[in-house]
Structure formats: C-alpha cells, structure tokens
Design an enzyme around this catalytic site. Structure first.
Site, short mmCIF file in Angstrom:
data_model
loop_
_atom_site.label_atom_id
_atom_site.label_comp_id
_atom_site.label_asym_id
_atom_site.label_seq_id
_atom_site.Cartn_x
_atom_site.Cartn_y
_atom_site.Cartn_z
N CYS A 90 -5.55 -2.90 1.80
CA CYS A 90 -4.82 -3.51 0.76
C CYS A 90 -4.78 -2.50 -0.41
CB CYS A 90 -5.44 -4.94 0.34
SG CYS A 90 -4.37 -5.48 -0.99
N GLY A 91 -3.78 -2.03 -0.72
CA GLY A 91 -3.61 -0.78 -1.81
C GLY A 91 -3.93 -1.57 -3.18
N HIS A 92 -3.06 -2.77 -3.64
CA HIS A 92 -2.97 -3.09 -4.99
C HIS A 92 -4.53 -3.93 -4.91
CE1 HIS A 92 -2.83 -7.60 -3.85
NE2 HIS A 92 -3.30 -7.75 -4.79
N HIS A 225 3.90 -7.57 7.48
CA HIS A 225 4.57 -7.73 6.21
C HIS A 225 6.34 -7.29 6.33
CE1 HIS A 225 0.52 -7.27 5.24
NE2 HIS A 225 0.81 -7.34 3.82
N CYS A 255 2.89 -2.62 -3.90
CA CYS A 255 2.31 -2.90 -2.70
C CYS A 255 1.98 -1.29 -2.38
CB CYS A 255 3.27 -3.50 -1.53
SG CYS A 255 2.40 -3.88 -0.06
N GLY A 256 0.45 -1.46 -1.94
CA GLY A 256 0.04 0.04 -1.76
C GLY A 256 0.14 0.52 -0.52
N THR A 257 -0.33 -0.26 0.61
CA THR A 257 0.05 -0.13 1.96
C THR A 257 1.59 -0.07 2.20
OG1 THR A 257 -0.38 -2.26 2.50
CG2 THR A 257 -2.31 -1.00 2.66
#
Length: 336
Positions: A90-92, A225, A255-257
């Site tokens: 999870c990026g964020h 997603h 959204c990072g990913t």
C-alpha cells in the site's frame, strides 16, 4: 476473546486515512511478512474488522501494524490492514506510516533519512525529509511493476462494453481510460463510479479467472482495484484517477500502488519514459509525484521500478476497545 485494547495514531496521506496500531497487536508466525499476512488473516482478522469497519472505522479506513524486521539490515516490517483485507502493498499507507513512525519515534532508522521496510509484497526502500521534527515528504521505491494484459473487455451496467488494461504495482489494477462508452472521471460522480466498480470488478474476475497471479507469490492474485482515469484538475498534472477499492471506497489519495501500475501501463504502451516525472492527481486533486527509475526483468516479465513521493499529516491519537462480551458490534459492520 473478551476485552482488547489497542493504541492507535491516526493520520492521512493526501486525504486518505492511515491508522497506525501501536499497542495490542498479536504476535504472528512466519518467516516473512507474506507468511505472517496469511497467519493474521486466518487467526486475527477480527482485529482488522474491528478497527477498520464501523463503528470504530468507516468505509475508507485503512491502517498498518509495525513488526520487527526479519533481516537485521532492515528497519521494520509492516502489515497493511484496511476494509478490503490485508493488502500485499500500500503506497499511501507506507507514506502515512513512515511519517507517523518517524515523527512519533516508533522506529529509529539505521541511516537517517532512509528506511528499509519489509512488506508482504517485498522489500521497500524509502527516503524522507524531516524539518524541525516534521516529515515534509516520503518517497518510496516500490516493487517491480508491470503491464499484465491489454485491451480486455467487460460489460458495465449503463455504459455497455468497457475496454481496459490490467497492470500490477503491488496490487492488480484494471485501468479504464477514456473511450467511447466512458468519457473520463470528470463526467461522473464518485457514487456512480463506485456503483460501476462493484459490478465490473466481479465480472472481470469471473471472466478472467486465474489470469492474474503474481509470478513470485501466488497469494497475490486477481484484480482487486479499479482505476478510472480522466482530465486533471490542475493543467500541470500528468493525469487524474479515481481508484476503487474495498466494497465502496474511492481513494482520496492518488494511490501509490495504483500510480505504480499506471506508470507501468503507460511505459509499456510507449507513453512514458524512464526518468520522466508523472504527477498523478486523486479524485479530490491531491498529488503524488511518480517516476520510473529503470526497467528490469522478473521471471521473463518486463517490469519497471517506480518511485512514489507524497506527504502525510498526523491528526489524532486513539485508544480503541474491542470487547465482544459487551458490544454486539465489537467486530464491526458494513452497510452496503
């Protein structure tokens, strides 16, 4: 189970929540975070549901739990929790967790300004800048990301046939660009995009069963997603998205990913080059700065190594009680 008490620090990354659980967490069994993720899901998923679902959380809630690293050269390990489950990456959540961990002294990096974090999806290297105790920004080097499929189709209520690509950036994304039956997110409300996403994600995974399984980790699979794209609010941005996750959430951050998956898609379609910044807007207009570092090969698959930079802010401290002997909603609920 009776009464369990959890200490949490609440923050948000560019508008999307991050609840970092600091006390009350279970010991997990496994040689790495991928194995420990499976143990958590099997034995302790009630913690995730209790802390993420209503009434203690909400439809958008996500968070993390910190663990000691498995390799002494790394700084810590992480488990991501949110309403949809335990994401491999999870990026964020990484940006928010690093901000909380540094500002609140939860970790002491071996090298100031740099962190090595063990996620279920793999090792994540992180840089951050801190000024007078506050973390100004966090930049993570994400896992190898790739374009998994192009020009697939799915039927969407009201819209009709939709063409989409699938890309991996830590999770699998169905990416829907502007086309004949979809003219971009700027023409739709978030509630409409959620309504469409709930149906087409199910339809995609039914139509393409076992089509998307990570080559190194079979527990990372299927489209989780949906990314709808459109015209940016700020003309200086490169793109804008509405990322659907969980059962009814549109990511408030870029959204990072998802940004990693988006850059992989664009790169392998010849629309983005190594070293070129990609300024990605969220549905609300907050921004991440993405960049492709290099191209690599992973088990015969061409991939990119992306970086994602963003910021986060702490906004509260929580002591949360989950007592299933006293509260019929101890393990949370969702109103669908």
């Amino acid at each position: 189970m009776s009464r369990n008490i959890f200490s949490c620090i609440d923050a948000h990354t560019c508008g999307n929540p991050v609840r970092v659980v600091t006390k009350g967490v279970p010991n997990l069994i496994g040689a790495n975070m991928s194995e420990k993720r499976q143990h958590f899901l099997k034995e302790y998923d009630w913690i995730r549901k209790g802390l993420m679902f209503e009434p203690r959380g909400h439809d958008l809630m996500s968070g993390s739990i910190l663990y000691p690293p498995h390799n002494k050269e790394n700084d810590f390990a992480i488990l991501f929790i949110e309403t949809s489950g335990c994401l491999p990456m999870c990026g964020h959540g990484t940006i928010g967790t690093i901000t909380v961990a540094i500002e609140e002294g939860l970790i002491t990096p071996k090298t100031p300004g740099k962190v090595k974090m063990e996620a279920p999806a793999g090792l994540i290297e992180v840089e951050y800048q801190q000024t007078k105790g506050k973390v100004d920004w966090v930049k993570l080097t994400n896992v190898a990301s790739f374009l998994a499929a192009e020009n697939l189709t799915v039927n969407c209520p009201e819209l009709g046939k939709i063409i989409f690509d699938v890309a991996y950036g830590g999770n699998y994304y169905a990416i829907i660009d502007s086309q004949e039956n979809f003219r971009g997110i700027h023409n739709f409300t978030a509630s409409k995009l959620i309504q469409y996403s709930q149906i087409i994600r199910t339809n995609i995974n039914k139509k393409y069963p076992n089509a998307f399984i990570h080559p190194q980790n079979e527990t990372i699979r299927d489209v989780s997603h949906i990314m709808w794209t459109g015209t940016p609010i700020d003309s200086t941005s490169s793109g804008r998205n509405a990322v659907f996750y969980g059962e009814k959430a549109i990511d408030r951050s870029p959204c990072g990913t998802g940004t990693s998956a988006r850059m992989a898609q664009l790169y392998f379609k010849g629309k983005l080059k190594v070293g070129k910044e990609y300024i990605h807007e969220s549905f609300i207009g907050s921004k991440f700065i993405g960049k492709i570092v290099k191209e690599i090969e992973l088990k015969g698959i061409k991939c990119i190594i992306p970086t994602i930079q963003g910021w986060a802010k702490i906004y509260g401290f929580n002591t949360i009680i989950i007592d299933d002997n006293d509260d019929p909603y101890a393990h949370g609920f969702q109103v669908l």
